[in-house]
Scaffold this active site. Sequence first.
Site, mmCIF file in Angstrom:
data_model
loop_
_atom_site.group_PDB
_atom_site.id
_atom_site.type_symbol
_atom_site.label_atom_id
_atom_site.label_comp_id
_atom_site.label_asym_id
_atom_site.label_seq_id
_atom_site.Cartn_x
_atom_site.Cartn_y
_atom_site.Cartn_z
ATOM 1 N N TYR A 54 0.831 -1.195 0.000
ATOM 2 C CA TYR A 54 0.000 0.000 0.000
ATOM 3 C C TYR A 54 0.875 1.258 0.000
ATOM 4 O O TYR A 54 1.392 1.689 1.029
ATOM 5 C CB TYR A 54 -0.930 0.024 1.203
ATOM 6 C CG TYR A 54 -1.843 -1.180 1.320
ATOM 7 C CD1 TYR A 54 -2.194 -1.932 0.200
ATOM 8 C CD2 TYR A 54 -2.363 -1.570 2.555
ATOM 9 C CE1 TYR A 54 -3.034 -3.021 0.309
ATOM 10 C CE2 TYR A 54 -3.207 -2.663 2.669
ATOM 11 C CZ TYR A 54 -3.533 -3.394 1.543
ATOM 12 O OH TYR A 54 -4.355 -4.483 1.651
ATOM 13 N N HIS A 138 0.246 -12.334 1.409
ATOM 14 C CA HIS A 138 -0.525 -11.375 0.628
ATOM 15 C C HIS A 138 -0.618 -11.794 -0.846
ATOM 16 O O HIS A 138 0.374 -11.807 -1.560
ATOM 17 C CB HIS A 138 0.144 -10.000 0.729
ATOM 18 C CG HIS A 138 -0.739 -8.867 0.334
ATOM 19 N ND1 HIS A 138 -0.285 -7.571 0.239
ATOM 20 C CD2 HIS A 138 -2.065 -8.810 0.011
ATOM 21 C CE1 HIS A 138 -1.283 -6.780 -0.118
ATOM 22 N NE2 HIS A 138 -2.364 -7.512 -0.270
#
Length: 323
Positions: A54, A138
Amino acid sequence: MTALGRSGVQVSPLGFGAAGIGNLYTPVDDEQAYEAVRAAWQRGVRYFDTAPHYGLGLSERRLGAALREYDRARYTVSTKVGRRLEPADGTGDDLANGFAVPARHRRVWDFSADGVRRTLEASLHRLGLDRVDVVYLHDPDDHAEQAFREGYPALEQLRAEGVVGAIGAGMNQAGMLTRFVRDTDVDVVLCAGRYTLLDQSADAELLPEAARRGVSVVVGGAFNSGLLADPSPRSTYDYTRAPQELLDRALRLKAVAERHGTTLRAAALAFCRARPAVAAVLVGARSAAEVHDCADQFAARVPQAFWQELRDSGLLRLEEETA
């Protein structure tokens, strides 16, 4: 607060998804990011989720800075491994990956044991913390062999050492998450976008299997990247322009919600939280105003008549009680 699986890690029912304060799509300044986290705390949110992905680490840095003024024992932080950040020349931006930040780093897929530890160490440095509570693998979609053979055992070892309290995987699909639930000893899985008013594919196997095995599910993507927040021809679904068929369905859902004196946002969040295996719902926000709106919608009661009309009209095909 709810415990994740058999771990002692507790999460609040509403969680703060920190991709937005990593400049997802558009820039957010430091003060706005700080105020978003502060507003979440004021509204009782005690679970905060981030990732190196992010904003190439920006989300972790901002989240850690904003949480520094609070008692560490009172909140839960999760981050993710699998995308290791390496220095880059800094030319250009990262908008191709969805983030309005300079390209000072590049992502390297790495689910090796060494990569997991190095990525977590770097995350702790950016967060300014000595520990995180939850670590997810992830998006291992295209790296399943390494994730199961090397990445997962590394997380299991970190949990055994007490470095992290709970481990799991976070993905935008339900199939591989079901495999994690069945074949490993994860505490939690983060399922984004696959249990919503528009897509209930996680209910076929993942949610029932998680409930049977005592594995918690954190639901992300309750609004399917925007379509269920405010359906319009410009809305996105799974981060691309929404297909007309889904836009039409979302508009019908919105009309039913308004007919019953509620909002589509409130209904979308209520739907996600209703299943027994769901421990928390993550909602992304980039400002204090968005946080307060999400908290208001999350707390709103959605009339039972709304759910019944969805079933009667074929807009919702599940038979479970949802309220």
